[in-house]
Design a protein around this motif. Sequence first.
Motif, PDB file in Angstrom:
ATOM      1  N   UNK A 127       0.827  -1.205   0.000  1.00  0.00           N
ATOM      2  CA  UNK A 127       0.000   0.000   0.000  1.00  0.00           C
ATOM      3  C   UNK A 127       0.860   1.253   0.000  1.00  0.00           C
ATOM      4  N   UNK A 128       1.963   1.230   0.739  1.00  0.00           N
ATOM      5  CA  UNK A 128       2.861   2.372   0.755  1.00  0.00           C
ATOM      6  C   UNK A 128       3.519   2.614  -0.588  1.00  0.00           C
ATOM      7  N   UNK A 129       3.937   1.534  -1.239  1.00  0.00           N
ATOM      8  CA  UNK A 129       4.547   1.657  -2.569  1.00  0.00           C
ATOM      9  C   UNK A 129       3.532   2.194  -3.573  1.00  0.00           C
ATOM     10  N   UNK A 130       2.318   1.661  -3.524  1.00  0.00           N
ATOM     11  CA  UNK A 130       1.273   2.132  -4.439  1.00  0.00           C
ATOM     12  C   UNK A 130       0.984   3.621  -4.224  1.00  0.00           C
ATOM     13  N   UNK A 131       0.865   4.041  -2.963  1.00  0.00           N
ATOM     14  CA  UNK A 131       0.571   5.445  -2.668  1.00  0.00           C
ATOM     15  C   UNK A 131       1.690   6.351  -3.164  1.00  0.00           C
ATOM     16  N   UNK A 132       2.935   5.988  -2.880  1.00  0.00           N
ATOM     17  CA  UNK A 132       4.060   6.802  -3.324  1.00  0.00           C
ATOM     18  C   UNK A 132       4.109   6.881  -4.845  1.00  0.00           C
ATOM     19  N   UNK A 133       3.877   5.763  -5.527  1.00  0.00           N
ATOM     20  CA  UNK A 133       3.908   5.745  -6.990  1.00  0.00           C
ATOM     21  C   UNK A 133       2.826   6.640  -7.577  1.00  0.00           C
ATOM     22  N   UNK A 134       1.620   6.562  -7.013  1.00  0.00           N
ATOM     23  CA  UNK A 134       0.514   7.388  -7.504  1.00  0.00           C
ATOM     24  C   UNK A 134       0.797   8.868  -7.285  1.00  0.00           C
ATOM     25  N   UNK A 135       1.357   9.215  -6.134  1.00  0.00           N
ATOM     26  CA  UNK A 135       1.648  10.617  -5.837  1.00  0.00           C
ATOM     27  C   UNK A 135       2.796  11.146  -6.688  1.00  0.00           C
ATOM     28  N   UNK A 136       3.745  10.278  -7.034  1.00  0.00           N
ATOM     29  CA  UNK A 136       4.837  10.696  -7.919  1.00  0.00           C
ATOM     30  C   UNK A 136       4.299  11.136  -9.275  1.00  0.00           C
ATOM     31  N   UNK A 137       3.471  10.301  -9.857  1.00  0.00           N
ATOM     32  CA  UNK A 137       2.915  10.614 -11.180  1.00  0.00           C
ATOM     33  C   UNK A 137       2.015  11.845 -11.100  1.00  0.00           C
ATOM     34  N   UNK A 138       1.200  11.902 -10.067  1.00  0.00           N
ATOM     35  CA  UNK A 138       0.295  13.053  -9.889  1.00  0.00           C
ATOM     36  C   UNK A 138       1.086  14.353  -9.728  1.00  0.00           C
ATOM     37  N   UNK A 139       2.159  14.284  -8.920  1.00  0.00           N
ATOM     38  CA  UNK A 139       2.960  15.475  -8.687  1.00  0.00           C
ATOM     39  C   UNK A 139       3.663  15.949  -9.943  1.00  0.00           C
ATOM     40  N   UNK A 156      10.972  17.993  -5.308  1.00  0.00           N
ATOM     41  CA  UNK A 156       9.728  18.280  -4.590  1.00  0.00           C
ATOM     42  C   UNK A 156       8.704  17.165  -4.794  1.00  0.00           C
ATOM     43  N   UNK A 157       8.638  16.655  -6.022  1.00  0.00           N
ATOM     44  CA  UNK A 157       7.695  15.577  -6.323  1.00  0.00           C
ATOM     45  C   UNK A 157       8.003  14.358  -5.459  1.00  0.00           C
ATOM     46  N   UNK A 158       9.283  14.016  -5.353  1.00  0.00           N
ATOM     47  CA  UNK A 158       9.671  12.853  -4.562  1.00  0.00           C
ATOM     48  C   UNK A 158       9.389  13.063  -3.077  1.00  0.00           C
ATOM     49  N   UNK A 159       9.686  14.246  -2.558  1.00  0.00           N
ATOM     50  CA  UNK A 159       9.469  14.498  -1.137  1.00  0.00           C
ATOM     51  C   UNK A 159       8.002  14.346  -0.770  1.00  0.00           C
ATOM     52  N   UNK A 160       7.118  14.903  -1.604  1.00  0.00           N
ATOM     53  CA  UNK A 160       5.686  14.879  -1.307  1.00  0.00           C
ATOM     54  C   UNK A 160       5.068  13.498  -1.525  1.00  0.00           C
ATOM     55  N   UNK A 161       5.792  12.618  -2.196  1.00  0.00           N
ATOM     56  CA  UNK A 161       5.287  11.258  -2.432  1.00  0.00           C
ATOM     57  C   UNK A 161       5.917  10.249  -1.483  1.00  0.00           C
ATOM     58  N   UNK A 162       7.213  10.379  -1.250  1.00  0.00           N
ATOM     59  CA  UNK A 162       7.919   9.395  -0.442  1.00  0.00           C
ATOM     60  C   UNK A 162       7.481   9.446   1.017  1.00  0.00           C
ATOM     61  N   UNK A 163       7.330  10.641   1.570  1.00  0.00           N
ATOM     62  CA  UNK A 163       7.012  10.753   2.998  1.00  0.00           C
ATOM     63  C   UNK A 163       5.714  10.022   3.366  1.00  0.00           C
ATOM     64  N   UNK A 164       4.580  10.295   2.686  1.00  0.00           N
ATOM     65  CA  UNK A 164       3.360   9.565   3.060  1.00  0.00           C
ATOM     66  C   UNK A 164       3.409   8.088   2.703  1.00  0.00           C
ATOM     67  N   UNK A 165       4.014   7.753   1.559  1.00  0.00           N
ATOM     68  CA  UNK A 165       4.106   6.348   1.183  1.00  0.00           C
ATOM     69  C   UNK A 165       4.955   5.551   2.155  1.00  0.00           C
ATOM     70  N   UNK A 166       6.068   6.129   2.568  1.00  0.00           N
ATOM     71  CA  UNK A 166       6.955   5.462   3.523  1.00  0.00           C
ATOM     72  C   UNK A 166       6.283   5.339   4.882  1.00  0.00           C
TER      73      UNK A 166
END
Length: 263
Positions: free
Chosen positions: A26-38, A117-127
Amino acid sequence: MIPYFVIPPLRIGPLAIQPFGILAAAGVWLASALLVRGARRRGLDEGPLRDFSVWSVVAGVIGGHLVHLLFYHPEELRQGGVLQLLRVWDGLSSTGGVLAAAIFFGARRIPFSRYWDVFALAIAPGWAVARLGGFSVHDEPGRHTSFALAVAFPDGARHDLGFYDALVLFALTGLLYALEHRRALQGRLLPALAVGYGTARFFLDFLRATDLPYSDPRYLGLTPAQFAALALIAYGVAHLARTPRPAAVTNPVTVEDPSVAQP
């Protein structure tokens, strides 16, 4: 205190899926989705991020297993021989995937800083979600304590480092999104995350158990994760000290089609 609990595995026919695996996925999926969205919101190329999502899982598992064997429990490598290297499911460390993004973008000759910035906003919640997996199986016990957020382990109340780590990452997620909303530290959110998480992880690891058979090893009094945390802090401070580049965000509104984004 938090009661000690055991979450039963999800059974699908003959398969038994552990809660750790579910939350990690679930964490990997969330981070991946936020990366693309960002990337889409900033008018950046989404292609490398889609490729990276798959590559990072493979690199993270292999790298995490090597870190586990070489720095945490080398005795497993001595006992199991070379074949232990192939048992990637048998012991992982989250610090093994830290350099995955930099290596990936460097190999493709893509400036990684464009995506900070894209990575920071995706990695933190996914991790954060993934770290709840460790809490669900209590695989990171700390020292005995009477702290209110401790977990009542069978042998007495202890700190649960998986839980604390998730709390830190959720807090950092809120901070990063607040900075993003205020247009603060644009282009430098990833170094800010590195300093914040590295500092928290360095001090939290002093709470790890030392009285259990499978306790983390110490080198010069520090765990392997603490050395990684110091490297993260150094990386973050070095990049935060640099003159900021122009922000990558071209428009605060969502850009659905990257081809129409303004240069």
